[in-house]
Design a protein around this motif. Structure first.
Motif, PDB file in Angstrom:
ATOM      1  N   PHE A   1     122.318  77.620 115.436  1.00 29.72           N
ATOM      2  CA  PHE A   1     123.159  77.546 115.767  1.00 29.72           C
ATOM      3  C   PHE A   1     123.986  77.380 113.674  1.00 29.72           C
ATOM      4  O   PHE A   1     124.883  78.864 114.774  1.00 29.72           O
ATOM      5  CB  PHE A   1     124.137  76.142 115.764  1.00 29.72           C
ATOM      6  N   ALA A   2     124.436  76.970 113.181  1.00 28.62           N
ATOM      7  CA  ALA A   2     123.908  77.956 111.889  1.00 28.62           C
ATOM      8  C   ALA A   2     124.067  78.957 111.359  1.00 28.62           C
ATOM      9  O   ALA A   2     124.515  80.292 111.003  1.00 28.62           O
ATOM     10  CB  ALA A   2     123.882  76.818 110.992  1.00 28.62           C
ATOM     11  N   ASP A   3     123.209  79.402 112.399  1.00 26.75           N
ATOM     12  CA  ASP A   3     122.218  80.730 111.350  1.00 26.75           C
ATOM     13  C   ASP A   3     123.312  81.731 112.331  1.00 26.75           C
ATOM     14  O   ASP A   3     123.808  83.080 112.054  1.00 26.75           O
ATOM     15  CB  ASP A   3     120.731  81.322 112.009  1.00 26.75           C
ATOM     16  N   VAL A   4     123.105  81.582 113.964  1.00 25.86           N
ATOM     17  CA  VAL A   4     124.318  83.030 114.202  1.00 25.86           C
ATOM     18  C   VAL A   4     125.998  82.371 113.834  1.00 25.86           C
ATOM     19  O   VAL A   4     126.209  83.928 113.299  1.00 25.86           O
ATOM     20  CB  VAL A   4     124.368  81.736 115.493  1.00 25.86           C
ATOM     21  N   LEU A   5     126.726  81.260 112.970  1.00 26.25           N
ATOM     22  CA  LEU A   5     127.580  81.413 112.802  1.00 26.25           C
ATOM     23  C   LEU A   5     127.913  82.638 112.011  1.00 26.25           C
ATOM     24  O   LEU A   5     128.563  83.249 111.493  1.00 26.25           O
ATOM     25  CB  LEU A   5     127.944  80.386 112.481  1.00 26.25           C
ATOM     26  N   ASP A   6     126.461  82.339 110.661  1.00 26.40           N
ATOM     27  CA  ASP A   6     126.393  83.129 109.524  1.00 26.40           C
ATOM     28  C   ASP A   6     126.376  84.423 109.926  1.00 26.40           C
ATOM     29  O   ASP A   6     127.307  85.406 110.522  1.00 26.40           O
ATOM     30  CB  ASP A   6     125.166  82.581 108.616  1.00 26.40           C
ATOM     31  N   ALA A   7     125.958  85.127 110.752  1.00 26.78           N
ATOM     32  CA  ALA A   7     125.032  86.390 111.613  1.00 26.78           C
ATOM     33  C   ALA A   7     126.646  87.371 112.433  1.00 26.78           C
ATOM     34  O   ALA A   7     127.046  88.144 111.765  1.00 26.78           O
ATOM     35  CB  ALA A   7     124.222  86.611 112.211  1.00 26.78           C
ATOM     36  N   VAL A   8     127.222  86.165 113.159  1.00 29.16           N
ATOM     37  CA  VAL A   8     128.649  86.921 113.589  1.00 29.16           C
ATOM     38  C   VAL A   8     129.938  86.651 112.715  1.00 29.16           C
ATOM     39  O   VAL A   8     131.107  87.572 112.804  1.00 29.16           O
ATOM     40  CB  VAL A   8     128.449  86.024 114.859  1.00 29.16           C
TER      41      VAL A   8
END
Length: 364
Positions: free
Chosen positions: A215-222
């Protein structure tokens, strides 16, 4: 603007300023922690029926002056309230809990904290009731897809699904997978990689994505590539599929850029020059913030890692090194701007990558 206070204000004072406003502007940096903090405050404002406008940018522009209360999230821009305490998402959760307790999403707050490099703990972890398990922190239930897109690690297979599939041949079970990823990530890497890769191991389960770290990785990407999708994700608007698509493309471009960058080593500084121009789809060829983080963690033998392209730069530095002033001075010397927090920073400027490297080295 009203004088609501600064980052050291107690949550109840900040909450009171937001509650009393007729219109609020949330102005955040484009990273996962700031995105989560923005979502937490926006949810609380929704619950109390206070109108707001939220925006994310690598280097936020000075906000319009039409708001009763402007909140700077992750930077020191012109505002009534500044949130800069890391993790930003935990500080925002404290404010949101005071403003509208039922609106707080502990899982979002924890994902933001993980993005900032913090270990999930305390009341937020108890409220989220997440369980830890063996394995690797990825946002999908497909380990090939998850490792190909992940920017929590950088290894020989990163960014390439076929390479991941070949590398995982014969590796069964969560413990074996975690061991393989850990060993792959530290191969030919600086010592700090051994500590950093632990963020990707023994993940917490998660409701919205497969794991909290994912989830954290997705937050950084978007946050870096698709701020509008990021804000919708943080508000719980059901855009997980679109967010995952952004995350996959983001990870592939970041790993590809890191491998293809021209690197130079100086005393105390490791530089990667890459292409940050626009693709036809609107994504930057190289997401500089993520590339800088991966360069610092898994490739840089020096305490400061700088990724630069024509017109923009990103930096990550060890805690013992203060590179923020040099980042700003170099940008200002080229008619640009910069912002930095906790060893990470971004800059825009007029000129070439070579111009900025020379200016930065002169400012150090």
């Amino acid at each position: 603007m009203s004088a609501a206070g600064r980052s050291e204000d107690a949550p109840d004072r900040v909450a009171a300023a937001l509650r009393d406003a007729e219109f609020v502007r949330l102005v955040a940096t484009a990273d996962g922690d700031a995105l989560a903090a923005t979502g937490l405050l926006a949810r609380a404002l929704d619950a109390t029926e206070v109108p707001y406008q939220a925006s994310l940018a690598a280097i936020p522009e000075p906000p319009a002056t039409d708001a009763d209360c402007t909140v700077a999230i992750g930077h020191n821009g012109a505002s009534d309230v500044v949130l800069r305490e890391t993790p930003l998402s935990v500080a925002a959760a404290d404010v949101a809990r005071t403003l509208a307790p039922d609106a707080v999403d502990p899982e979002l707050a924890l994902a933001g904290a993980v993005s900032a490099g913090a270990e999930p703990s305390g009341a937020l972890l108890e409220a989220a009731d997440l369980q830890r398990r063996p394995g690797v922190a990825i946002p999908t239930d497909d380990r090939i897809d998850g490792l190909a897109g992940s920017t929590l690690v950088h290894a020989s297979f990163s960014g390439d699904g076929e390479a991941v599939e070949a590398a995982l041949d014969g590796i069964d079970g969560d413990h074996a997978l975690a061991s393989f990823v850990a060993l792959s990530a530290v191969q030919d890497a600086p010592p700090r990689a051994a500590t950093a890769v632990e963020r990707a191991l023994s993940p917490y389960d998660c409701d919205r994505f497969e794991t909290l770290g994912g989830f954290a990785d997705v937050l950084d990407a978007v946050a870096e590539d698709r701020p509008g999708t990021g804000i919708a994700l943080a508000l719980g608007h059901g855009v997980e599929t679109a967010a995952l698509e952004t995350w996959r493309a983001h990870g592939q471009r970041a790993h590809t850029a890191l491998r293809s960058a021209d690197t130079s080593r100086y005393n105390g500084l490791y530089v990667a020059r890459t292409d940050g121009g626009e693709q036809s789809g609107g994504h930057p060829n190289a997401p500089l913030g993520t590339v800088a983080r991966l360069l610092f963690t898994y490739r840089s033998p020096e305490p400061v890692a700088l990724v630069v392209s024509d017109g923009q730069a990103a930096i990550v530095a060890e805690e013992s090194v203060d590179a923020a002033d040099a980042l700003r001075e170099a940008a200002a010397g080229l008619n640009g701007r910069a912002t930095a927090r906790d060893g990470r920073g971004r800059a825009t400027f007029d000129g070439s990558a070579t111009d900025y490297v020379a200016a930065f080295r002169g400012a150090v």
